[in-house]
Write an enzyme that holds these catalytic residues in place. Structure first.
Site, short mmCIF file in Angstrom:
data_model
loop_
_atom_site.label_atom_id
_atom_site.label_comp_id
_atom_site.label_asym_id
_atom_site.label_seq_id
_atom_site.Cartn_x
_atom_site.Cartn_y
_atom_site.Cartn_z
N SER A 168 3.49 29.41 60.30
CA SER A 168 2.97 29.28 61.67
C SER A 168 3.78 28.31 62.51
CB SER A 168 1.50 28.84 61.64
OG SER A 168 0.72 29.83 61.02
N ASN A 169 4.42 27.34 61.86
CA ASN A 169 5.25 26.38 62.60
C ASN A 169 6.65 26.91 62.89
OD1 ASN A 169 4.10 23.32 62.84
ND2 ASN A 169 3.10 24.47 61.21
N LYS A 189 -1.96 30.37 50.52
CA LYS A 189 -1.97 29.14 51.30
C LYS A 189 -3.28 29.12 52.08
CE LYS A 189 0.06 26.61 55.13
NZ LYS A 189 0.94 26.61 56.33
N ILE A 201 1.33 23.21 51.37
CA ILE A 201 2.30 23.78 52.32
C ILE A 201 1.82 23.31 53.68
CG2 ILE A 201 3.45 25.85 53.16
CD1 ILE A 201 2.49 27.32 50.65
#
Length: 310
Positions: A48-49, A172, A215
């Site tokens: 997502s980053n 995750k 993570i």
């Protein structure tokens, strides 16, 4: 049987751009190397980053290829590259998994599609992930992050059902649900199905509950601090690990109040000498000159001092 990623510290790496929004390759490489030198076990490209949804297919492949090449060329062949391959159709997700393998990733991380939440019944969610796993040439992990999937939050029964697939090897959990994490870790050995906390404020709690590590976005800023905490826990120094965990909890909260992806890039570029705050729209960049006006930044500065001292 496909293999799960090894336990440890993983980072959903941010991707640096020039002012014209092209890849800033020297900055991307500098970031990859600082993370590897900081002791991370693996780098997640296009989590997502990593602004995956803002990249073309060619750019997504290039980001994976560049990460693997940079690691290999600098003696970090042991650092894994995981690729985020989430997309809104099963067909595209399958293609992205093949692209990830071709570009050098060892595993893929797949989000549940979110354009049509009313269509995403449990049956449809299971079918989607199983069809992707059937087609993926490398092992698949399930990415549960309700914030970016229109509120869809896979429960432990759903994830456990997916874990029975021979090519699905981990998850995750960015939902922050410790009960869910513990239910999964007590059902599957980490060597078969690795469960990672998706946020740094749950790292030690997750390890106590049997997780395979973290993570987390904050690792972009503090890889050495995370690696030190993980080392303390592995050595049995739980009290010291929890003391450091308390600091990470405050830092995790603080970085979330500074501007998300834009805030991470600005903090990194301001404190580590590479990159710029540029993000692709509709994300908003964070002005480096305004950081000290944010009451939360002092917590980050304290942790960066610790990072640089390690």
């Amino acid at each position: 049987m496909a293999s799960a990623p090894p336990p440890g510290i993983y980072v959903p790496a941010v991707l640096f751009f020039k002012e014209n929004e092209d890849f800033d390759i020297p900055a991307i490489q500098a970031h990859i190397l600082r993370l590897a030198q900081g002791g991370v076990t693996g780098i997640l490209v296009q989590g997502s980053n990593g602004e995956a949804q803002h990249l073309s297919h060619d750019e997504r492949k290039e980001a994976i290829r560049l990460t693997r090449k940079t690691l290999d060329g600098n003696g970090f062949q042991n650092v894994l590259v995981i690729a985020g391959t989430g997309a809104q159709s099963t067909r595209e997700t399958k293609k992205l998994c093949i692209d990830a393998r071709d570009a050098g990733a060892s595993h893929v991380l797949v989000l549940t599609p979110s354009t049509w939440p009313p269509q995403m019944s449990i049956e449809n969610i299971l079918r989607f992930h199983r069809e992707v796993a059937d087609a993926s040439p490398i092992p698949v992990m399930i990415y549960n992050f309700p914030v970016v999937t229109a509120g869809q939050d896979l429960d432990s029964d759903t994830i456990a059902a997916l874990a029975e697939h021979p090519n699905i090897v981990g998850t995750k959990l960015s939902c922050g649900n410790m009960g869910k994490l513990h239910r999964l870790t007590t059902r599957f050995p980490a060597s078969r199905f690795a469960v990672y906390a998706g946020r740094s404020d749950l790292l030690t709690q997750g390890l106590i509950s049997g997780s395979a590590g973290v993570i987390g976005a904050l690792v972009n800023v503090l890889p050495k601090v995370h690696a030190e905490l993980y080392k303390l826990f592995q050595e049995g120094n739980v009290k010291e690990a929890m003391e450091l965990q308390g600091k990470l909890c405050h830092a995790h909260w603080a970085i979330g109040r500074i501007g998300g992806i834009g805030g991470v890039k600005t903090i990194v570029s301001k404190n580590f000498g590479y990159g710029s705050p540029v993000v692709r729209g509709p994300l908003k960049a964070v002005d480096p000159e305004g950081l000290r006006a944010n009451k939360h930044y002092a917590v980050i500065e304290e942790m960066i001092a610790m990072e640089k001292a390690l």
